[in-house]
Design an enzyme around this catalytic site. Structure first.
Site, PDB file in Angstrom:
ATOM      1  N   SER A 143      -4.742   2.247   5.673  1.00 57.51           N
ATOM      2  CA  SER A 143      -3.405   2.569   6.173  1.00 57.51           C
ATOM      3  C   SER A 143      -3.173   4.055   5.987  1.00 57.51           C
ATOM      4  O   SER A 143      -3.721   4.667   5.060  1.00 57.51           O
ATOM      5  CB  SER A 143      -2.349   1.784   5.397  1.00 57.51           C
ATOM      6  N   TYR A 167       0.833  -1.187  -3.258  1.00 58.15           N
ATOM      7  CA  TYR A 167       0.228  -1.203  -1.925  1.00 58.15           C
ATOM      8  C   TYR A 167      -0.377   0.144  -1.525  1.00 58.15           C
ATOM      9  O   TYR A 167      -1.566   0.228  -1.198  1.00 58.15           O
ATOM     10  CB  TYR A 167       1.243  -1.641  -0.874  1.00 58.15           C
TER      11      TYR A 167
END
Length: 244
Positions: A143, A167
């Protein structure tokens, strides 16, 4: 079957993973749909087959050694002991909020177990099969929020995502792991890269993303089909290289 390219996509029962499987299937590949939920996995397989794709279900929990070993055996049987592409797509956010001073440490452990250790676990089990491919590729779905350069340069959540001590760092960790694999596998022909799909509308973000899963899958399909002189150890989005 020996002339057909074989791929395994983890977390492929929905969202970006499903569209990666669909995209590779549209290229004429045989694709293993890896997922731990049996019902969702078989539903995805049926839907992909109805669209004309050559797919097969692969029961797979990336956090479980036995499950990953069984998945490798299934893929080996299906493909004659060979795997051409592995897409490590399975991942979790761990839920929000994740402010560093407030986070439950178990959340951090859970996210890293899936997003990093799970990738290492699956990759190591599949590397012997990948070594038998003429043009083996590994794609790790990362990401843009894993970019330390972007995190340090901006406070815009549209660029960096929300404050998330589990995350975002898990994707930074995954990027670093990708580089280490590229170094070890430099002379094997296995190309491994990290891919950012962009801000895709999936259940991981409550469908708040601005891109479709199909758009998010495009970079993974690109990296899965790199030529033999393509890059390895890189970090890419549709627009090109992402700063680390």
């Amino acid at each position: 079957m020996n002339d057909t390219r074989i791929a395994l996509v983890t977390g492929a029962n929905k969202g970006i993973g499903y569209e990666i499987a669909a995209g590779l299937g549209a290229l004429g590949w045989s694709v293993g749909v890896g997922a731990r939920d049996a019902g969702r996995r078989e539903s995805a397989v049926e839907k992909l087959r109805a669209a004309g794709a050559d797919v097969f279900g692969v029961p797979l929990d990336v956090t479980d050694d036995a499950s990953v070993a069984e998945a490798a055996e299934l893929v080996a049987e299906r493909a004659g002991g060979r795997l051409d592409v592995l897409v490590n797509n399975a991942g979790v956010t761990g839920g929000m909020p994740q402010e560093p001073t407030k986070v439950d440490l178990e959340t951090v452990r859970t996210v890293v177990e899936t997003n990093v250790i799970g990738v290492i676990r699956v990759t190591n089990m599949m590397v012997p099969l990948l070594r038998r491919s003429a043009s083996p590729r590994i794609v790790n779905m990362s990401s843009g929020v894993g970019s330390l350069a972007r995190q340090s340069a901006s406070d815009d959540p549209n660029v960096t995502g929300p404050v998330a001590v589990a995350y975002s760092p898990s994707k930074t960790f995954l990027n670093a792991v990708t580089v280490q694999y590229a170094k070890e596998l430099r002379d094997t022909g296995i190309l491994i890269n990290a891919a950012c799909p962009g801000y895709v509308a999936t259940d991981l973000n409550g469908f708040r993303g601005v891109r479709t899963p199909e758009q998010g899958a495009a970079i993974a399909i690109h990296l899965a089909t790199l030529p033999d002189d393509g890059p390895s150890g890189g970090y890419f989005e549709d627009a090109g290289v992402i700063p680390w």
